[in-house]
Design a protein around this motif. Structure first.
Motif, PDB file in Angstrom:
ATOM      1  N   TYR A  29      -7.446   2.527   5.598  1.00  0.00           N
ATOM      2  CA  TYR A  29      -6.207   1.822   5.247  1.00  0.00           C
ATOM      3  C   TYR A  29      -5.847   0.781   6.312  1.00  0.00           C
ATOM      4  CZ  TYR A  29      -5.318   5.111   1.441  1.00  0.00           C
ATOM      5  OH  TYR A  29      -5.413   5.834   0.277  1.00  0.00           O
TER       6      TYR A  29
ATOM      7  N   VAL B 204      -5.799   0.442  -3.320  1.00  0.00           N
ATOM      8  CA  VAL B 204      -5.364   1.819  -3.572  1.00  0.00           C
ATOM      9  C   VAL B 204      -5.638   2.200  -5.016  1.00  0.00           C
ATOM     10  CG1 VAL B 204      -3.354   3.357  -3.649  1.00  0.00           C
ATOM     11  CG2 VAL B 204      -3.605   1.735  -1.770  1.00  0.00           C
TER      12      VAL B 204
ATOM     13  N   GLY C  27      -3.609  -5.103  -1.410  1.00  0.00           N
ATOM     14  CA  GLY C  27      -3.224  -3.764  -0.969  1.00  0.00           C
ATOM     15  C   GLY C  27      -3.076  -2.798  -2.129  1.00  0.00           C
TER      16      GLY C  27
ATOM     17  N   MET D  74       0.829  -1.208   0.000  1.00  0.00           N
ATOM     18  CA  MET D  74       0.000   0.000   0.000  1.00  0.00           C
ATOM     19  C   MET D  74       0.861   1.254   0.000  1.00  0.00           C
ATOM     20  SD  MET D  74      -3.074  -1.191   2.562  1.00  0.00           S
ATOM     21  CE  MET D  74      -3.997   0.320   2.373  1.00  0.00           C
TER      22      MET D  74
END
Length: 443
Positions: free
Chosen positions: A346, A331, A327, A116
């Motif tokens: 998150y 995003v 991840g 991420m």
């Protein structure tokens, strides 16, 4: 009887992806700025947008996405129970099981956090600004304390019905441990869940064989109204995931191995080479399991009493590669649909994907089903899966190689800590070669 071999699933998905993108761009030229193209016929006028984009493509794509979502609850619940049922020895449950599960979860959390961070650094989906077919309403982010409290279900059946996956995961873990500690009755129940797992895996296989058609419908519909720049964003997404996978396998695992055992990580990577290649070609941790077992015992020097426990457990719960994909994809999809995620969102993705990796079965394509769960957890449109599913099959092979490398690394660490490890075998570069040559002659 025909000797003709059908194309592999990867080939068919790539063909479906390419055909969908090409047809989407052709339709975009015919219908610029979301206009319509009408073909006059004798009896009625045929609308291409109504027939294809809002008709066949929308129905096919939505049915495929709904099928992905349909499998989430049963797949996670059954896979988790089967995984925890392997912890039958209470002493192993408390010591070896604790070490192995702890290491698997730590590496998964590191993997998704790094993925991420890398995605936020590169911003692969920035500037696309797509609009989801379903409306998205921002909601007030719950506190981290509230998220932890809500992980524990007061009514597990309500959690199943509402698709509250954190609660399903917690209940499945507790239920699986209870089965493992229940003796003969637990063994009978465990056998039932093993059979259920086989059936659900067959259902996953059926669904993944329909994936090329689902991909075609999703991408044809999306690229009818999407600019060519979006494809550039997709390439960025692919490279970010691939780069994160390679770094995790070649840096995170070797560093942990060196810190926790003092062993030479370069020898570890060299001995993992053949196993990783096999995993890459099969895209299945489960299919690679016998090879991983042989590598950790014959080549690495871990005693079978440890490897026979940690390797199958890792094939069930260690899905670092899948967590990395989830991840980056979260995003990417948030940026593509211009949705701002909060810090709590998150953290929720990290927590959900880490726990969900425990329930991700080691077969090709299951990561997409888990991704649907993660997207739902933070309120992102599941349609975004259509953007990445075409290249995901290619990344799936790399993810599997990463997963089996992690399984072997954790097995060595646990084996050495339990004094069930032969260091001489580890440093012997010819260890296991004789057996490997004998097996190749037999085959």
């Amino acid at each position: 009887m025909s000797n003709k071999k059908s194309a592999s699933l990867t080939t068919r998905i790539v063909i479906g992806m390419a055909a969908g993108i090409i047809l989407g761009f052709i339709l975009q030229m015919l219908m610029p700025n979301k206009s319509d193209f009408v073909i006059p016929l004798y009896i009625f006028d045929l609308s291409l947008r109504g027939l294809l984009v809002d008709g066949i493509f929308q129905v096919g794509g939505k049915v495929f996405v709904a099928s992905l979502q349909m499998l989430v609850v049963p797949l996670v619940f059954v896979s988790l129970i089967c995984g925890t049922c392997s912890l039958k020895d209470t002493s192993k449950l408390g010591r070896i099981g604790g070490k192995a599960i702890g290491l698997y979860l730590i590496t998964t959390a590191i993997a998704i956090s790094f993925a991420m961070f890398l995605a936020l650094l590169v911003n692969p989906g920035e500037g696309v600004n797509m609009v989801a077919n379903t409306t998205f309403e921002s909601r007030e982010a719950p506190s981290l304390a509230q998220v932890i409290i809500q992980m524990f279900p007061s009514n597990p059946f309500a959690a199943f019905a509402n698709g509250n996956m954190l609660q399903v995961i917690v209940f499945a873990l507790l239920f699986g441990i209870a089965i493992a500690l229940s003796g003969k009755p637990g063994e009978r129940i465990a056998s039932l869940f093993e059979d259920l797992s086989t059936v659900i895996m067959r259902l996953v296989t059926i669904l993944m064989n329909l994936a090329p058609y689902g991909v075609f419908c999703l991408l044809a519909g999306l690229f009818t109204d999407v600019s060519i720049e979006t494809f550039g964003n997709l390439i960025q997404y692919f490279l970010v995931v691939f780069f994160a996978l390679v770094l995790h396998a070649t840096i995170t695992y070797p560093v942990l191995l060196k810190l926790l055992t003092g062993l030479n990580p370069l020898i570890f990577l060299r001995k993992m080479r053949n196993t990783a290649i096999f995993a890459f070609s099969t895209s299945s941790s489960n299919a690679t399991l016998p090879i991983t077992m042989a590598t950790t015992t014959k080549k690495m020097g871990v005693k079978n009493s440890i490897a026979s426990f940690t390797v199958p457990l890792g094939a069930t719960i260690n899905m670092d590669g899948t967590a990395i994909m989830q991840g980056v994809a979260t995003v990417f999809i948030a940026q593509v649909f211009n949705v701002d995620l909060t810090l709590t969102d998150y953290l929720l993705v990290i927590l959900t994907a880490t726990l969900a990796s425990i329930g991700t079965a080691g077969v090709p394509g299951v990561g997409l089903i888990m991704l649907a769960m993660v997207l739902n957890q933070v309120g992102l449109p599941v349609e975004g899966i259509g953007l990445i599913i075409g290249v995901d099959r290619l990344l799936d092979m790399t993810r599997t190689a990463v997963n089996v490398t992690g399984d072997s690394m954790v097995t060595i660490i646990v084996g050495k800590s339990e004094k069930q490890f032969d260091e001489d075998v580890f440093y012997d570069m010819d260890a296991g070669q004789e057996q490997e040559e004998a097996d190749s002659k037999v085959s």
